[in-house]
Write a protein that holds these residues in place. Structure first.
Motif, PDB file in Angstrom:
ATOM      1  N   MET A 161       0.846  -1.196   0.000  1.00 55.56           N
ATOM      2  CA  MET A 161       0.000   0.000   0.000  1.00 55.56           C
ATOM      3  C   MET A 161       0.883   1.247   0.000  1.00 55.56           C
ATOM      4  O   MET A 161       1.725   1.404   0.888  1.00 55.56           O
ATOM      5  CB  MET A 161      -0.915   0.006   1.236  1.00 55.56           C
ATOM      6  N   LEU A 162       0.697   2.125  -0.971  1.00 53.75           N
ATOM      7  CA  LEU A 162       1.449   3.377  -1.015  1.00 53.75           C
ATOM      8  C   LEU A 162       0.703   4.409  -0.165  1.00 53.75           C
ATOM      9  O   LEU A 162      -0.441   4.757  -0.444  1.00 53.75           O
ATOM     10  CB  LEU A 162       1.587   3.889  -2.449  1.00 53.75           C
ATOM     11  N   VAL A 163       1.374   4.882   0.883  1.00 50.61           N
ATOM     12  CA  VAL A 163       0.776   5.822   1.827  1.00 50.61           C
ATOM     13  C   VAL A 163       1.429   7.184   1.660  1.00 50.61           C
ATOM     14  O   VAL A 163       2.664   7.292   1.600  1.00 50.61           O
ATOM     15  CB  VAL A 163       0.952   5.336   3.281  1.00 50.61           C
ATOM     16  N   LEU A 164       0.608   8.223   1.594  1.00 50.86           N
ATOM     17  CA  LEU A 164       1.079   9.607   1.533  1.00 50.86           C
ATOM     18  C   LEU A 164       0.660  10.296   2.819  1.00 50.86           C
ATOM     19  O   LEU A 164      -0.515  10.260   3.202  1.00 50.86           O
ATOM     20  CB  LEU A 164       0.461  10.322   0.331  1.00 50.86           C
ATOM     21  N   ALA A 165       1.623  10.927   3.511  1.00 49.78           N
ATOM     22  CA  ALA A 165       1.337  11.592   4.783  1.00 49.78           C
ATOM     23  C   ALA A 165       1.918  12.990   4.774  1.00 49.78           C
ATOM     24  O   ALA A 165       2.980  13.229   4.189  1.00 49.78           O
ATOM     25  CB  ALA A 165       1.915  10.792   5.951  1.00 49.78           C
ATOM     26  N   PHE A 166       1.224  13.904   5.449  1.00 42.68           N
ATOM     27  CA  PHE A 166       1.773  15.255   5.601  1.00 42.68           C
ATOM     28  C   PHE A 166       1.155  15.935   6.811  1.00 42.68           C
ATOM     29  O   PHE A 166       0.106  15.530   7.317  1.00 42.68           O
ATOM     30  CB  PHE A 166       1.600  16.096   4.333  1.00 42.68           C
ATOM     31  N   ASP A 167       1.853  16.980   7.286  1.00 38.63           N
ATOM     32  CA  ASP A 167       1.408  17.739   8.446  1.00 38.63           C
ATOM     33  C   ASP A 167       1.712  19.210   8.195  1.00 38.63           C
ATOM     34  O   ASP A 167       2.826  19.562   7.802  1.00 38.63           O
ATOM     35  CB  ASP A 167       2.125  17.259   9.714  1.00 38.63           C
ATOM     36  N   THR A 168       0.700  20.064   8.435  1.00 37.93           N
ATOM     37  CA  THR A 168       0.849  21.506   8.225  1.00 37.93           C
ATOM     38  C   THR A 168       0.537  22.284   9.503  1.00 37.93           C
ATOM     39  O   THR A 168       0.223  23.467   9.446  1.00 37.93           O
ATOM     40  CB  THR A 168      -0.097  21.971   7.100  1.00 37.93           C
ATOM     41  N   SER A 169       0.627  21.628  10.645  1.00 37.74           N
ATOM     42  CA  SER A 169       0.238  22.251  11.912  1.00 37.74           C
ATOM     43  C   SER A 169       1.322  23.132  12.506  1.00 37.74           C
ATOM     44  O   SER A 169       1.058  23.889  13.441  1.00 37.74           O
ATOM     45  CB  SER A 169      -0.134  21.171  12.929  1.00 37.74           C
ATOM     46  N   ALA A 171       5.748  12.681   3.649  1.00 37.35           N
ATOM     47  CA  ALA A 171       6.458  11.409   3.483  1.00 37.35           C
ATOM     48  C   ALA A 171       5.606  10.454   2.681  1.00 37.35           C
ATOM     49  O   ALA A 171       4.379  10.574   2.637  1.00 37.35           O
ATOM     50  CB  ALA A 171       6.812  10.804   4.840  1.00 37.35           C
ATOM     51  N   ILE A 172       6.262   9.490   2.048  1.00 37.37           N
ATOM     52  CA  ILE A 172       5.584   8.378   1.392  1.00 37.37           C
ATOM     53  C   ILE A 172       6.176   7.080   1.912  1.00 37.37           C
ATOM     54  O   ILE A 172       7.343   7.030   2.301  1.00 37.37           O
ATOM     55  CB  ILE A 172       5.688   8.443  -0.146  1.00 37.37           C
ATOM     56  N   SER A 173       5.332   6.051   1.927  1.00 34.96           N
ATOM     57  CA  SER A 173       5.808   4.757   2.417  1.00 34.96           C
ATOM     58  C   SER A 173       5.174   3.634   1.624  1.00 34.96           C
ATOM     59  O   SER A 173       4.090   3.780   1.044  1.00 34.96           O
ATOM     60  CB  SER A 173       5.469   4.581   3.902  1.00 34.96           C
TER      61      SER A 173
END
Length: 235
Positions: free
Chosen positions: A1-9, A16-18
């Protein structure tokens, strides 16, 4: 599973991708302003660097706060829009959880402290259990002096503080808690997208996704503008 994550807080824009729970790449940029203009090009560049397209993304993970009101709104809108467009599951992970996870230790209480303005911090207390981070209370905004008195009253022997409020209030914690306090290095003050993925992965495996239209930022309290609006209209 290709996961895309981000944070703008926070002032650090992180993405990041995993592949499942294995981190492929992560980008962390100091960006106190301009998240809206930079986030989509950043995500596009990160994917293209590893020869992926946006349509290859199979799950979206977003840092849900607390933190910057504007940053949180931008990140959440983009995360929800991507999940809807891709028909992909979405998981929100509290940004304070990610900070605690980065500073996890078996020997101390972990207390992320984020500048909430108006002389307060966003915080929660965490401990380590079987190499996992466990939140002990709900998120709250608190006056640093009152927070210190709580730690004193509850008798904690060792407390690790991490977050941008360390720069503002380290002297308050040091003076009263004396030898019981430890401050995380500055590079560990911010949420990291890779940590969001690690925290989200058990939920992704169990298919415990957030409901797209119910997932919202964690604000803890109203913004100053919203508080003034309420006060005027109550009057």
């Amino acid at each position: 599973m290709l996961v895309l994550a981000f944070d703008t807080s926070s002032p650090v824009l992180t993405a990041a991708i995993s592949d499942d729970n294995i981190i492929i790449d992560e980008i962390n940029l100091w960006m106190p302003r301009g998240h809206m203009a930079q986030l989509l090009p950043l995500l596009d560049g990160l994917l293209k660097k590893h020869e992926y397209r946006i349509n290859d993304v199979e799950a979206v993970v977003i840092g849900s706060g607390p933190g910057s009101y504007t940053g949180l709104r931008i990140g959440m809108v983009i995360a929800r829009s991507l999940a809807q467009m891709l028909e992909a599951p979405i998981v929100g992970i509290p940004s304070l959880d990610a900070i605690a996870y980065r500073n996890i230790t078996e020997r101390a209480l972990i207390a992320p402290i984020i500048d909430a303005k108006r002389g307060e911090v966003y915080t929660a207390r965490y401990c380590s259990k079987a190499a996992h981070v466990m939140r002990l209370e709900d998120f709250k905004s608190a006056n640093p002096e009152e927070l210190v008195q709580l730690f004193v009253a509850e008798g904690y022997e060792h407390i690790v503080f991490a977050g941008d409020a360390v720069k503002l209030y380290a002297h308050v914690f040091s003076e009263i808690l004396d030898g019981r306090v430890e401050f995380a290095p500055e590079e560990n003050w911010w949420p990291r997208a890779s940590d969001l993925i690690h925290l989200a992965w058990p939920r992704l495996e169990r298919r415990e996704y957030d409901e797209l239209y119910q997932l919202a930022p964690i604000y803890v309290r109203l913004s100053q503008a919203e508080e003034m609006w309420e006060q005027r209209h109550r009057g």
